[in-house]
Scaffold this active site. Structure first.
Site, PDB file in Angstrom:
ATOM      1  CG  ASP A 110      -2.284   0.606   0.929  1.00  0.00           C
ATOM      2  OD1 ASP A 110      -2.307   1.816   0.641  1.00  0.00           O
ATOM      3  OD2 ASP A 110      -3.306  -0.088   1.013  1.00  0.00           O
ATOM      4  CG  HIS A 148      -5.191   4.022   0.763  1.00  0.00           C
ATOM      5  ND1 HIS A 148      -4.848   2.718   0.559  1.00  0.00           N
ATOM      6  CD2 HIS A 148      -6.432   4.177   0.244  1.00  0.00           C
ATOM      7  CE1 HIS A 148      -5.828   2.094  -0.073  1.00  0.00           C
ATOM      8  NE2 HIS A 148      -6.811   2.955  -0.271  1.00  0.00           N
ATOM      9  CB  SER A 176      -9.099   0.778  -0.409  1.00  0.00           C
ATOM     10  OG  SER A 176      -8.644   0.935  -1.721  1.00  0.00           O
ATOM     11  CG  ASP A 194     -43.042  16.831 -29.615  1.00  0.00           C
ATOM     12  OD1 ASP A 194     -41.927  17.232 -29.981  1.00  0.00           O
ATOM     13  OD2 ASP A 194     -43.209  15.789 -28.956  1.00  0.00           O
ATOM     14  CG  HIS A 220     -39.011  15.123 -29.918  1.00  0.00           C
ATOM     15  ND1 HIS A 220     -40.190  15.287 -29.209  1.00  0.00           N
ATOM     16  CD2 HIS A 220     -38.211  14.361 -29.134  1.00  0.00           C
ATOM     17  CE1 HIS A 220     -40.108  14.643 -28.059  1.00  0.00           C
ATOM     18  NE2 HIS A 220     -38.919  14.083 -27.981  1.00  0.00           N
ATOM     19  CB  SER A 231     -39.744  11.687 -26.169  1.00  0.00           C
ATOM     20  OG  SER A 231     -39.371  12.780 -25.376  1.00  0.00           O
TER      21      SER A 231
END
Length: 1405
Positions: A109, A186, A450, A772, A848, A1179
């Site tokens: 480590d 750590h 970890s 729309d 769309h 949609s």
């Protein structure tokens, strides 16, 4: 005694005295005996009692448990006690192993902080004589002073890192030590978690106080520093390998390594710290910044926070974070500090990791629901104020454990047949030693795998001390086969995610580690070096590579061993087609004479047989092998299904997980079509007796897209050939009509059968209004052939404009309007002066609106397709319904529909006489309240529904994150998106002639033969920059990319396949293979062929590239497959509930097809598209439901919008085509719940005859708004009628929705629902209850009897929680049935016993 029965503490104490008096004889003796009365957080008392008196009182009603008093030491920092390794118990593996005494643990480590109290040597004996290691001095690390009988050795390795770093190492600038000393904490954290000594009175800034220790406190530590605090933590491969080498030499027994190859070691997930540890802030001002314009919430987003210093000074600021990265919170913190703010509240994804803002600055994180409630308070209060308090520590109260959100999941992309992870252990908020105590007191909470790794290392040390002769494989087997699959509360283990789900082996391996069980597993699945070599041979590594790894000459057998037979304590079949048999061997490590029987939990859709199913051991027989045969009859490609195999002798339950991925054998076996054809002739020749008979019989050999043939056979011959190996199915030949482009057939709306389509005469006479981006009127979908006359009630117009006149309307498109004043006002310029061209008319530039309108009500179009894909007969859900177009959305930068324009569109649609409004538009988090004038969809739709018009809306595309759903008003029908059973598989043939599959809708220029193949990181412009991994623009070397197919791996959703294709094309590449998260919806790259694969397939291609001298590949054209894929599945992008605005209103309501939907599209955008496009989104799901509503409305013209919504929800289905519950796609695949799909997947043919409906009036909606706490004035403004709110208890829960959601169940609550009979007037319904886990449900009455005079009946449902823990939402259902109808409503309950956990809490039911 559990929960308090009285709110008055004095009454609680009196009840304790009364109870005690019944046992001791009088109130006077009770007073003398009583020590404490617990009467605030919970109910109970301490008293001086004899043993017999204690036994008597234990039998009294209301007594949960009598616990003897004892002296306790300070509690530990929890995780080891949680695992059953209490230092106070003498009957666990901790004490049986003498706390790991004599075992040496090597930790690779970032080093160690040797002065930490966790590494003191008190109570330890001499260093084990077998120790061969050293203690190496260096910068601020002295071998004599800093090593002892606990830390017996320390080394550090930097040469490999310096070689990569490329410049001298400056410890002052980089804040590092050229020694084993730990610069970032750590390594100290992991080492102390594994084997830290006992240290009392520790905490992280006051949180998690107690006694800290490691899992094996008497084990010794050997430190190998291989990671350096540069660029967030770097560990060089050369240094790691050298550390392994030295550790083996030094004599360690266990190696712990919290390092990964792809994720940086010290990433954001290592910062899951406690929140609000700074000073307390009394009541002060609260600020939420809002902007003017189309997006008023933009200024309040954490990543782009915009503050006025005058307004923010001295106040707490609220912001919303829509990004998964912690950086947005840090950015917001800096902005708030600079503006003079004194605190920060961050509303965020409810499953994101917690993060400390650092220092004394108060920073509290809440989920979207709480954030929205705070925002509503802010918006509705003249002088909003808030008080921030520091965090507190609770133990044993929240439900646990759960697999953490950040924990990486399987399957294993390198070797899918090897189950990973193996095991799960605590890894969230783990308190352990850190670096310099002067900075943070020497102890800190961290989160990450970890932190879970050292927990397992500590347990392994204990097992090694107890069983010194066990191999590493035996130790691993013991951990996996004894692991828990349920939490201490009895709940199954869940996995955090987006959203949460039940955990499976890809989340937790064998389960949650059970150290005391692992000490005595009964049987182990052992392996030696030979087994691992067989594994490497099975992976097709060459002899020289394996020899280099093992250090000995290796020759793999000529017949490659099966990876499935590696003796792992798990079985994973990544590609089950018909049947497979695997072998396992177990070694008895328990009583010498014992007998074990097999218990099988077969994965869904499989048959599992074990031979032998009884294992008998004695003094002479220690090892026994057995076979497991797994077969399937499934005829669809499925996801993974899970089960288990357990051997038990009464004392032991030795369980291994089973994971199976079923693959339908409809794929071709040979890449060469001629080889496929020959195999067909050979099979038929063997069957009919001669080649001549076969040649005469065969009609077609299917040899390109898939493998199969057509032949003339008698019925008996057909039955016989069906039993041949490799034959999936024999299908009789028949005449077919043209099929549709699938989604409507998939939901059961087929014009060739007697169904809702015919009953409704295809929606004739109904008018669907579509708000729309306009329409492309020339599309064949909008021709008025066979349409009836325009309804007389129609009052609308056909508004002219740019390239649109009255002749563009007809009997199909009966009206069209456009609304631009709102957008124009916000832009402060004419719309045709923006960066994009637009039509100032109803004509659709974006596409769309054309797509959604044709999906809802388009007429029949033959031979519709998208560039040859998805070919068939296109139509809308209600082909004879009329369409009215309201263009309110414009092609401005980022797209936009202004509130003013939307509201005017609603107004005109109501005036014009539409029956249904379809609106595929929504807001982002945070939402506005339903009475806020900025929520024009809620306001406009309220008035539409009040006029009897059903309004259907999309749920949003922010999934799979919880609490992201939009359009949550209870009068709306909100639609989630699902997949259908159509796919576009595309073959990738590698240079070794292996074919693997991806998906694509690109049919542009393809190279006919093989061409060069390479991995993007191999051709990076800058090898030190990882931007080439996902092919970011400018990251690829043009010389090396030219003429090649490039493999790229997605790192995040910010770089998609289309962006990567532009980078590949710029560098001269000719094709792209894009490895991505499992996601929904395909897009065309247009410029080069693009194929999307998942990480597993991408890793297989990468393995081929790394092994081949000159890797090459051939990309085939995509094809259209129908019926071979499990469906429906909730789409990844589909926004999820619960509603952040009104949690008691279940959203979404219903789910419908929304992935790769073919519908009309303006030809101006789509080369070779034939005027159609494949699009994905909620949609696309919304107009499916709008079309179905039109059909239902045609049959039941007098039904209210609420009645129609009820019919859809109560008749929806929850089972997919594979016979299992519908699942939800995403990084965290799971069984879909009500927050994913509402009542279920829409089932139109049943919805027309629901039996019962849950109706709602406008007055009910008004009372709901009153119950939400809105003022009478604001509701009056919404309804345009004078409202005087009358408070009704729990009306929010009692709104007559076809669902029940209780967002905060404390103890008991009763809700009322009313049903109206719309079936046979004389009918009797009985209730079926599926209660949520841990919830008791009672329904009164349990029978509803209808007759000619009684058509409306009410019932009550009482909910009570049996959980004493804080949990998550649990789901169930309530169904009324008369034998013909099943009227089902979904139920969602959040048991929130907050009084029990946190003391008095006002909110809740």
């Amino acid at each position: 005694m559990g929960e308090r029965q009285h709110d008055d503490p004095n009454l609680t104490t009196d009840s304790h005295h009364d109870m005690l008096a019944t046992v001791v004889g009088s109130k006077e003796l009770a007073l003398d005996s009583m020590v404490y009365s617990y009467r605030h957080g919970f109910s109970g008392f301490a008293a001086k009692l004899t043993e017999s008196q204690a036994q008597q009182i234990a039998e009294l009603p209301g007594v949960v448990q009598v616990i003897p008093n004892s002296l306790h030491k300070l509690q530990t920092t929890r995780s080891w006690d949680f695992l059953g390794l209490s230092s106070h118990s003498t009957n666990n593996v901790l004490h049986k192993s003498k706390m790991g005494d004599g075992v040496i643990i090597g930790v690779l480590d970032s080093g160690i902080w040797p002065e930490s109290k966790s590494f003191n040597e008190e109570g330890l004996g001499p260093v084990p004589s077998r120790w061969n290691g050293v203690c190496k001095s260096g910068d601020k690390f002295n071998a004599t002073a800093h090593c002892n009988r606990k830390v017996i050795g320390a080394r550090w390795y930097i040469d490999g890192f310096l070689a990569e770093y490329g410049k001298p190492f400056n410890t002052s600038e980089d804040q590092e030590y050229l020694s084993a000393r730990d610069a970032n904490g750590h390594g100290s954290h992991t080492a102390s978690t594994i084997s830290g000594s006992v240290v009392g009175n520790v905490s992280d800034r006051g949180l998690a106080p107690g006694t800290a220790r490691g899992g094996a406190p008497h084990a010794r530590l050997a430190i190998y520093k291989v990671c350096w605090s540069i660029f967030g933590g770097q560990c060089a491969g050369a240094d790691i390998l050298k550390a392994f080498d030295d550790a083996i030499h030094d004599g360690v027994d266990v190696l712990s390594l919290s390092i990964g190859s792809s994720i940086p070691l010290f990433s954001d997930v290592d910062q899951r710290d406690g929140i609000a540890t700074g000073k307390e802030i009394g009541f002060t001002g609260l600020v939420y910044p809002e902007a003017k314009g189309l997006d008023p919430n933009a200024a309040g987003m954490c990543h782009d926070l915009s503050l006025n210093n005058t307004n923010a000074a001295g106040k707490v600021v609220l912001c919303f974070n829509s990004l998964p990265q912690r950086a947005a919170t840090i950015t917001a913190l800096q902005v708030v500090r600079e503006a003079g703010g004194v605190g920060l509240i961050v509303a965020k994804n409810p499953v994101d990791i917690l993060s400390s803002c650092g220092g004394d600055f108060p920073c509290i994180e809440v989920d979207y629901e709480i954030g929205t409630r705070i925002l509503f308070y802010f918006r509705s209060t003249r002088s909003p104020r808030v008080k921030l308090s520091p965090s507190r520590t609770f133990v044993g109260k929240p439900v646990s454990p759960k697999v953490a959100y950040f924990s990486a999941r399987g399957p294993n992309s390198i070797a899918p047949a090897i189950l990973k992870p193996d095991i799960t252990a605590p890894g969230a908020h783990i308190l352990a030693a850190s670096q310099d105590p002067s900075i943070d007191g020497g102890y800190v909470m961290r989160s990450g795998t970890s932190m879970s790794t050292p927990h397992i290392s500590g347990i392994v040390a204990l097992l090694k001390a107890l069983h010194p002769n066990w191999s590493p494989a035996a130790v691993k087997s013991a951990l996996i086969t004894t692991a828990w699959q349920t939490a201490p509360s009895g709940l199954p283990l869940f996995a955090e995610g987006t959203p949460q789900k039940l955990a499976n082996p890809f989340d937790f391996g064998g389960g949650f580690v059970n150290p005391n069980g692992a000490a005595d597993p009964g049987l182990v699945y052992d392996m030696g070096t030979t087994d691992y070599i067989h594994y490497l041979c099975s992976m097709a590594y060459d002899n020289s590579a394996i020899s280099q790894l093992t250090g000995q000459s290796i020759v793999c057998p000529s017949r490659k061993p099966s990876i499935l037979d590696i003796n792992l304590p798990s079985i994973t079949i990544p590609s089950l087609r018909n049947s497979v048999t695997v072998t396992r061997t177990v070694t008895n490590v328990g009583a010498s004479t014992s007998s074990y029987r097999a218990a099988i939990e077969a994965p869904f859709g499989t048959n599992v047989t074990v031979k032998p199913d009884v294992l008998a051991f004695n003094s002479a027989v220690k090892k026994i092998s057995f076979t497991v045969t797994i077969s399937t009859t499934q005829m669809v490609n499925t996801g993974y299904y899970f089960g288990s195999l357990t051997w038990t002798n009464g004392a032991h339950a030795v369980r291994i997980p089973l994971s199976v991925h079923i693959v339908y054998m409809g794929q071709k076996k040979h890449d060469d079509p001629e080889t496929t054809k020959k195999s067909h002739h050979k099979m038929l020749s063997n069957f009919l007796g001669s080649k001549e008979a076969a040649k005469s019989s065969i009609l077609y050999s299917y040899r390109h897209g898939f493998s199969g043939f057509a032949a003339r056979l008698t019925e008996s011959q057909a039955e016989a050939i069906a039993d041949f190996p490799g034959v999936v199915q024999v299908i009789p030949n028949r005449i077919h009509k043209l099929h549709t482009t699938r989604s409507w057939d998939f939901v059961g709306i087929n014009q060739h059968s007697s169904n809702l389509l015919r009953k409704s005469n295809m929606g004739e006479g109904t008018i669907i209004g579509v708000i729309d981006s306009g329409v492309w009127p020339e599309s064949e979908c909008f021709n008025d052939e066979a349409m009836g006359p325009v309804p007389l009630r129609w009052k609308g117009i056909c508004q002219q404009g740019e390239r649109f006149n009255s002749t563009n309307c007809n009997k199909k498109l009966i009206g069209a309007r456009w609304f631009v004043k709102g957008v124009r006002d916000e832009l402060k310029m004419p719309i045709n002066e923006t960066d994009t061209t637009e039509f100032l008319s109803p004509r659709d530039l974006i596409g769309h609106g054309t797509h959604t309108a044709s999906t809802a009500g388009g007429y029949f179009v033959e031979k519709a397709n998208y560039r040859g894909l998805a070919a068939g007969l296109a139509r809308g859900g209600a082909p004879l319904a009329h369409l009215a177009i309201y263009k309110a959305c414009w092609s401005i930068p980022n797209g936009g529909c202004s509130d003013a324009d939307l509201l005017k569109a609603f107004d005109k649609a109501i005036h014009d006489g539409v029956d249904i409004i379809s609106l595929s538009v929504g807001d982002d988090i945070p939402l506005f309240s339903y009475v806020d004038q900025r929520d024009t969809i809620a306001i406009g739709s309220f008035h539409a529904v009040a006029k009897g018009i059903s309004v259907v809306c999309s749920a949003g595309n922010d999934g799979p994150i919880s609490q992201t759903i939009s359009n949550t008003a209870p009068w709306l029908i909100t639609v989630a998106a699902t997949t259908i059973d159509r796919a576009f598989p595309t073959a990738i043939t590698l240079g070794n002639n292996r074919t693997i599959w991806g998906q694509s809708i690109d049919i542009g220029k393809h190279y006919p033969g093989f061409t060069g193949l390479t991995y993007s990181e191999r051709i990076a412009v800058d090898p030190t920059d990882d931007s080439a991994k996902d092919c970011q623009l400018g990251s690829l070397n043009a010389t090396k990319a030219a003429g090649k197919i490039i493999l790229c791996f997605s790192k995040s959703h910010q770089q998609d396949m289309v962006s990567a294709s532009k980078s590949v094309l710029e560098a001269g590449g000719v094709g792209l293979i894009f490895a991505d998260f499992k996601d929904d919806g395909l897009v065309s790259c247009n410029i080069i062929p693009c194929i999307r694969v998942d990480y597993e397939v991408g890793t297989q291609i990468l393995s081929y590239i790394r092994r081949a001298r000159s890797p090459s590949a051939k990309l085939s054209f995509p094809r259209t497959d129908i019926g071979k894929w499990v469906s429906p599945r909730v789409a990844t992008f589909s926004s999820r509930g619960p509603s952040s605005m009104s949690p008691a209103v279940l959203k979404p309501d219903i789910a419908a097809p929304g992935v790769d939907i073919l519908a009309a599209y303006p030809p101006v955008h789509t080369k070779h598209s034939n005027g159609f496009a494949l699009l994905s989104g909620t949609s696309m799901a919304c107009p499916h439901v709008a079309g179905i509503v039109a059909l239902v409305k045609s049959v039941h013209q007098n039904w209210s919008p609420a009645a129609i919504r009820s019919a859809l929800v109560t008749t929806a289905y929850q089972i997919g085509t594979d016979g299992t519950s519908i699942s939800q796609d995403g990084p965290n695949s799971k069984v879909a719940d009500a927050f994913d799909l509402g009542g279920g997947h829409v089932n139109p043919n049943i919805a027309v005859d629901p039996g019962l409906i849950y109706n709602i009036s406008t007055d009910d909606y008004v009372q709901f708004l009153c119950s939400m706490g809105y003022s009478s004035a604001s509701i009056t403004s919404l309804t345009k009628t004078t409202i005087d709110c009358v408070e009704k208890s729990h009306f929010e829960l009692n709104l007559n929705l076809p669902s029940i959601t209780i967002p905060n169940l404390k103890e008991t609550v009763t809700v009322t629902r009313t049903v109206t009979n719309v079936g046979h007037f004389t009918s009797v319904y009985k209730v079926i209850v599926e209660a949520p886990y841990g919830i008791k449900m009672t329904v009164k009455p349990q029978t509803l009897s209808f007759n000619s005079t009684t058509q409306i009946l009410s019932f009550q449902v009482t909910f009570s929680s049996t959980q004493k823990l804080y949990g998550d939402y649990k789901f169930g259902s309530l169904t009324w049935t008369d034998g013909k109808h099943l009227v089902r409503i979904p139920i969602a309950v959040l048991p929130s016993n907050l009084n029990h956990i946190y003391g008095n809490v006002e909110d809740g039911w």
